[in-house]
Design a protein around this motif. Structure first.
Motif, PDB file in Angstrom:
ATOM      1  N   ASP A 122     -35.195   4.584 -17.968  1.00 31.04           N
ATOM      2  CA  ASP A 122     -35.618   5.160 -19.236  1.00 31.04           C
ATOM      3  C   ASP A 122     -37.133   5.023 -19.355  1.00 31.04           C
ATOM      4  N   LYS A 123     -37.793   6.096 -19.720  1.00 30.11           N
ATOM      5  CA  LYS A 123     -39.252   6.098 -19.796  1.00 30.11           C
ATOM      6  C   LYS A 123     -39.758   5.047 -20.777  1.00 30.11           C
ATOM      7  N   LYS A 124     -39.066   4.863 -21.881  1.00 20.94           N
ATOM      8  CA  LYS A 124     -39.492   3.869 -22.873  1.00 20.94           C
ATOM      9  C   LYS A 124     -39.502   2.464 -22.286  1.00 20.94           C
ATOM     10  N   ALA A 125     -38.593   2.174 -21.386  1.00 15.13           N
ATOM     11  CA  ALA A 125     -38.528   0.860 -20.763  1.00 15.13           C
ATOM     12  C   ALA A 125     -39.679   0.652 -19.776  1.00 15.13           C
ATOM     13  N   LEU A 126     -40.279   1.720 -19.315  1.00 12.56           N
ATOM     14  CA  LEU A 126     -41.354   1.626 -18.331  1.00 12.56           C
ATOM     15  C   LEU A 126     -42.735   1.530 -18.960  1.00 12.56           C
ATOM     16  N   VAL A 127     -42.847   1.853 -20.233  1.00 13.23           N
ATOM     17  CA  VAL A 127     -44.136   1.861 -20.911  1.00 13.23           C
ATOM     18  C   VAL A 127     -44.408   0.484 -21.490  1.00 13.23           C
ATOM     19  N   THR A 128     -45.574  -0.047 -21.195  1.00 11.40           N
ATOM     20  CA  THR A 128     -45.977  -1.310 -21.790  1.00 11.40           C
ATOM     21  C   THR A 128     -47.008  -1.036 -22.865  1.00 11.40           C
ATOM     22  N   GLU A 129     -46.875  -1.721 -23.971  1.00  8.91           N
ATOM     23  CA  GLU A 129     -47.781  -1.513 -25.093  1.00  8.91           C
ATOM     24  C   GLU A 129     -49.111  -2.186 -24.826  1.00  8.91           C
ATOM     25  N   VAL A 130     -50.195  -1.469 -25.093  1.00  6.20           N
ATOM     26  CA  VAL A 130     -51.538  -2.012 -24.950  1.00  6.20           C
ATOM     27  C   VAL A 130     -52.041  -2.338 -26.348  1.00  6.20           C
ATOM     28  N   THR A 131     -52.357  -3.601 -26.571  1.00  3.84           N
ATOM     29  CA  THR A 131     -52.819  -4.015 -27.889  1.00  3.84           C
ATOM     30  C   THR A 131     -54.326  -4.221 -27.939  1.00  3.84           C
TER      31      THR A 131
END
Length: 75
Positions: free
Chosen positions: A53-62
């Motif tokens: 799932d694409k959402k699982a591959l995206v890491t949030e940049v803060t």
């Protein structure tokens, strides 16, 4: 749970990434999820690949700061 994709003769990593994620630059993530199939550049028919799932591959940049600078409180 990851979806699956069954290759068609002539498929390539970047073609599958484009079809599944909308951008061929995601092929590195697709390859990481399917290390057992890395011997293929051009696929034969019938290889089953995991499509995370694409959402699982995206890491949030803060922050745009490097971790060491964040730890020093210089921001």
């Amino acid at each position: 749970m990851a979806a699956t994709y069954v290759t068609v003769s002539g498929d390539t990593w970047d073609k599958i990434a484009y079809e599944k994620y909308g951008d061929e630059t995601w092929c590195d993530r697709l390859m990481a999820a399917n290390w057992e199939a890395l011997g293929y550049m051009i696929f034969p028919a019938g290889i089953v690949l995991k499509i995370p799932d694409k959402k699982a591959l995206v890491t949030e940049v803060t922050s745009d700061l490097p971790d060491w600078r964040e730890a020093l409180g210089h921001g």
